[in-house]
Design a protein around this motif. Structure first.
Motif, PDB file in Angstrom:
ATOM      1  N   ARG A   1      -3.572  -0.629   1.262  1.00  0.00           N
ATOM      2  CA  ARG A   1      -3.050  -1.786   1.998  1.00  0.00           C
ATOM      3  C   ARG A   1      -1.730  -2.272   1.412  1.00  0.00           C
ATOM      4  O   ARG A   1      -0.813  -2.674   2.147  1.00  0.00           O
ATOM      5  CB  ARG A   1      -4.087  -2.903   1.985  1.00  0.00           C
ATOM      6  CG  ARG A   1      -5.302  -2.623   2.865  1.00  0.00           C
ATOM      7  CD  ARG A   1      -6.363  -3.668   2.677  1.00  0.00           C
ATOM      8  NE  ARG A   1      -7.507  -3.411   3.549  1.00  0.00           N
ATOM      9  CZ  ARG A   1      -8.682  -4.029   3.445  1.00  0.00           C
ATOM     10  NH1 ARG A   1      -8.865  -4.938   2.473  1.00  0.00           N
ATOM     11  NH2 ARG A   1      -9.664  -3.743   4.280  1.00  0.00           N
ATOM     12  N   GLU A   2      -1.664  -2.263   0.089  1.00  0.00           N
ATOM     13  CA  GLU A   2      -0.409  -2.683  -0.558  1.00  0.00           C
ATOM     14  C   GLU A   2       0.726  -1.743  -0.178  1.00  0.00           C
ATOM     15  O   GLU A   2       1.853  -2.194   0.095  1.00  0.00           O
ATOM     16  CB  GLU A   2      -0.610  -2.702  -2.076  1.00  0.00           C
ATOM     17  CG  GLU A   2       0.622  -3.177  -2.836  1.00  0.00           C
ATOM     18  CD  GLU A   2       0.427  -3.160  -4.335  1.00  0.00           C
ATOM     19  OE1 GLU A   2       1.415  -3.399  -5.046  1.00  0.00           O
ATOM     20  OE2 GLU A   2      -0.702  -2.879  -4.782  1.00  0.00           O
ATOM     21  N   LEU A   3       0.473  -0.440  -0.136  1.00  0.00           N
ATOM     22  CA  LEU A   3       1.508   0.507   0.282  1.00  0.00           C
ATOM     23  C   LEU A   3       1.939   0.259   1.720  1.00  0.00           C
ATOM     24  O   LEU A   3       3.140   0.313   2.050  1.00  0.00           O
ATOM     25  CB  LEU A   3       0.971   1.942   0.149  1.00  0.00           C
ATOM     26  CG  LEU A   3       0.871   2.523  -1.260  1.00  0.00           C
ATOM     27  CD1 LEU A   3       0.278   3.929  -1.190  1.00  0.00           C
ATOM     28  CD2 LEU A   3       2.233   2.571  -1.928  1.00  0.00           C
ATOM     29  N   ALA A   4       0.941  -0.030   2.575  1.00  0.00           N
ATOM     30  CA  ALA A   4       1.274  -0.296   3.977  1.00  0.00           C
ATOM     31  C   ALA A   4       2.156  -1.543   4.108  1.00  0.00           C
ATOM     32  O   ALA A   4       3.097  -1.575   4.912  1.00  0.00           O
ATOM     33  CB  ALA A   4      -0.005  -0.450   4.793  1.00  0.00           C
ATOM     34  N   GLU A   5       1.831  -2.582   3.294  1.00  0.00           N
ATOM     35  CA  GLU A   5       2.637  -3.804   3.336  1.00  0.00           C
ATOM     36  C   GLU A   5       4.049  -3.544   2.826  1.00  0.00           C
ATOM     37  O   GLU A   5       5.042  -4.026   3.408  1.00  0.00           O
ATOM     38  CB  GLU A   5       1.940  -4.898   2.509  1.00  0.00           C
ATOM     39  CG  GLU A   5       2.701  -6.209   2.412  1.00  0.00           C
ATOM     40  CD  GLU A   5       2.935  -6.847   3.776  1.00  0.00           C
ATOM     41  OE1 GLU A   5       3.897  -7.654   3.893  1.00  0.00           O
ATOM     42  OE2 GLU A   5       2.188  -6.542   4.750  1.00  0.00           O
ATOM     43  N   ARG A   6       4.178  -2.782   1.759  1.00  0.00           N
ATOM     44  CA  ARG A   6       5.522  -2.439   1.253  1.00  0.00           C
ATOM     45  C   ARG A   6       6.308  -1.636   2.305  1.00  0.00           C
ATOM     46  O   ARG A   6       7.514  -1.832   2.480  1.00  0.00           O
ATOM     47  CB  ARG A   6       5.384  -1.632  -0.040  1.00  0.00           C
ATOM     48  CG  ARG A   6       4.891  -2.444  -1.220  1.00  0.00           C
ATOM     49  CD  ARG A   6       4.795  -1.560  -2.448  1.00  0.00           C
ATOM     50  NE  ARG A   6       4.303  -2.282  -3.601  1.00  0.00           N
ATOM     51  CZ  ARG A   6       4.124  -1.737  -4.798  1.00  0.00           C
ATOM     52  NH1 ARG A   6       4.399  -0.458  -4.981  1.00  0.00           N
ATOM     53  NH2 ARG A   6       3.679  -2.470  -5.807  1.00  0.00           N
ATOM     54  N   HIS A   7       5.599  -0.758   2.961  1.00  0.00           N
ATOM     55  CA  HIS A   7       6.223   0.039   4.012  1.00  0.00           C
ATOM     56  C   HIS A   7       6.749  -0.869   5.130  1.00  0.00           C
ATOM     57  O   HIS A   7       7.882  -0.734   5.605  1.00  0.00           O
ATOM     58  CB  HIS A   7       5.187   1.025   4.554  1.00  0.00           C
ATOM     59  CG  HIS A   7       5.638   1.808   5.754  1.00  0.00           C
ATOM     60  ND1 HIS A   7       4.768   2.209   6.730  1.00  0.00           N
ATOM     61  CD2 HIS A   7       6.864   2.219   6.150  1.00  0.00           C
ATOM     62  CE1 HIS A   7       5.435   2.857   7.672  1.00  0.00           C
ATOM     63  NE2 HIS A   7       6.718   2.877   7.326  1.00  0.00           N
ATOM     64  N   ARG A   8       5.872  -1.851   5.519  1.00  0.00           N
ATOM     65  CA  ARG A   8       6.293  -2.761   6.582  1.00  0.00           C
ATOM     66  C   ARG A   8       7.524  -3.553   6.189  1.00  0.00           C
ATOM     67  O   ARG A   8       8.471  -3.710   6.977  1.00  0.00           O
ATOM     68  CB  ARG A   8       5.129  -3.710   6.905  1.00  0.00           C
ATOM     69  CG  ARG A   8       5.367  -4.593   8.123  1.00  0.00           C
ATOM     70  CD  ARG A   8       4.320  -5.684   8.202  1.00  0.00           C
ATOM     71  NE  ARG A   8       4.371  -6.583   7.064  1.00  0.00           N
ATOM     72  CZ  ARG A   8       5.312  -7.519   6.901  1.00  0.00           C
ATOM     73  NH1 ARG A   8       6.269  -7.675   7.789  1.00  0.00           N
ATOM     74  NH2 ARG A   8       5.300  -8.279   5.830  1.00  0.00           N
TER      75      ARG A   8
END
Length: 421
Positions: free
Chosen positions: A362-369
């Protein structure tokens, strides 16, 4: 003084015949009188006047060979004289067939001495002399010795008949194999395994050999005896040791504080779970036993219903509904166990906490966003102002943003909104 035992030796080897004479001469002085012939054609002449007490027979002589020799001698003697086979053929199968064909015993040249040969001849003569009275000596309703002998010989299990002194009277091939004996070590030898009538006794015979004996009282040729059945338990012992080792490994794994393990029956009910499984699926000390697994792992029944044909292991990531109201995420590996005889499969579930991995994802997805949003902002600003200046700032800032977003992460492929990084 008792009359000597008259032995008719049928042997085509002069050297072997001389050795037999020497062996029997070593026994009690004058106990045996030996007449020697080299061919079957001479047996009838040698028996005229007075039949011998016993025939000592080599299966291979000048005019005959094999078990046919035994049949022909018994035909000449009319079954009135016991026959002991003394031959160079060391074959348990031939020995068994010879005894079934009427031989009192089967001895192999090179494996006997004077004591053993004399004892065997004496026992053969004694057994044969008791035989006319055996039917009257059998208890009413009992098994006649010929019937018992046929039963023992035909049995797939090891069977042996032992006299009151523990001396082996008769045994089948399976018994020889279970006891590690050769046919030449048979009748007249001490029975090597302990037994007790009406009880089962397990005996280790050395090496990897182990047998279970069961015994029952009977009569053999008019005298009290015991019939002993033998079962080779070495394979069972090895299997038990392997199962014990597997059980120990399973118990060590089952007691692990890190691997959650549970067993689910074909109807979906949990029948066993270790402490780690209780923590990960129950959220504490509450019991899972008897509960349906889909109440805690909603995705399990949809992935592979309990009771469906086993198609291999099932891998799931699922949220867990805990009684306290909190949700957790777990990885589940479910391996089917097909029961014997068919029916619904049961399952072994390995449950691992997927929380840290899911949080990282989830943290990676948020950084990606955030990185994509920043890139689009710079793109819009660049299009509205000075293209050259904004392009320079865009390149530097986007590189800084991406480095921060994916710090410590390697080999990540990110695609979103038509923009690929």
């Amino acid at each position: 003084m008792k009359d000597p035992i008259h032995v008719l030796l049928v042997e085509d080897s002069v050297a072997d015949a001389r050795l037999v004479r020497e062996y029997l001469a070593e026994e009690r002085d004058g106990e045996f009188r030996v007449d020697h012939v080299t061919a079957l054609a001479q047996v009838a002449d040698a028996s005229r006047g007075r039949s011998p007490d016993v025939v000592l027979l080599d299966l291979g002589v000048d005019d005959s060979d094999g078990l046919l020799t035994l049949d022909r001698v018994r035909s000449v003697m009319g079954g009135d004289v016991p026959v002991v086979v003394l031959t160079g053929v060391d074959d348990d199968g031939v020995a068994l067939r010879a005894v079934r064909a009427g031989a009192e015993d089967f001895l192999v040249k090179g494996e006997v001495d004077g004591v053993r040969l004399g004892r065997c001849i004496r026992q053969a003569v004694a057994r044969h002399r008791r035989r006319p009275n055996e039917e009257s000596a059998e208890p009413q309703g009992g098994v006649r010795s010929p019937d018992l002998e046929a039963l023992v010989a035909a049995s797939p299990d090891g069977m042996a008949v032992v006299d009151a002194d523990g001396v082996l009277l008769f045994a089948n091939r399976a018994a020889f194999e279970a006891l590690g004996l050769k046919a030449a070590d048979g009748a007249g030898a001490r029975f090597p395994a302990p037994f007790k009538a009406g009880h089962s006794v397990e005996v280790e015979l050395g090496g990897d050999r182990c047998v279970e004996t069961r015994a029952a009282a009977t009569r053999w040729r008019g005298a009290p005896a015991t019939v002993v059945t033998l079962r080779d338990t070495a394979a069972r012992r090895r299997a038990e040791r392997r199962l014990l080792a597997v059980e120990r490994r399973w118990r060590a794994l089952y007691a692990s504080e890190h691997e959650g393990l549970a067993v689910v029956e074909g109807d979906g009910r949990v029948v066993a779970a270790n402490a780690a499984a209780h923590r990960r699926l129950g959220g504490g000390d509450e019991t899972l036993i008897g509960e349906r697994i889909e109440r805690r792992i909603p995705g399990f029944r949809g992935a592979q219903p309990p009771g469906a044909p086993a198609r291999g292991a099932v891998f799931l990531e699922s949220s867990v509904r805990c009684a306290q109201g909190a949700d957790a995420c777990v990885d589940v590996v479910a391996a089917p166990m097909a029961p014997e005889g068919g029916g619904a499969s049961s399952w072994v579930l390995a449950v691992r906490d997927a929380g840290p991995r899911v949080a990282h994802r989830r943290e990676l997805a948020e950084r990606h966003r955030r990185a994509i949003a920043a890139a689009r902002q710079w793109r819009d600003a660049c299009e509205a102002g000075d293209p050259a200046a904004f392009a320079t700032r865009l390149a530097a800032s986007a590189a800084d943003a991406l480095s921060a977003a994916f710090a410590g992460v390697a080999d990540v492929d990110v695609a979103s909104g038509g923009v690929t990084w």
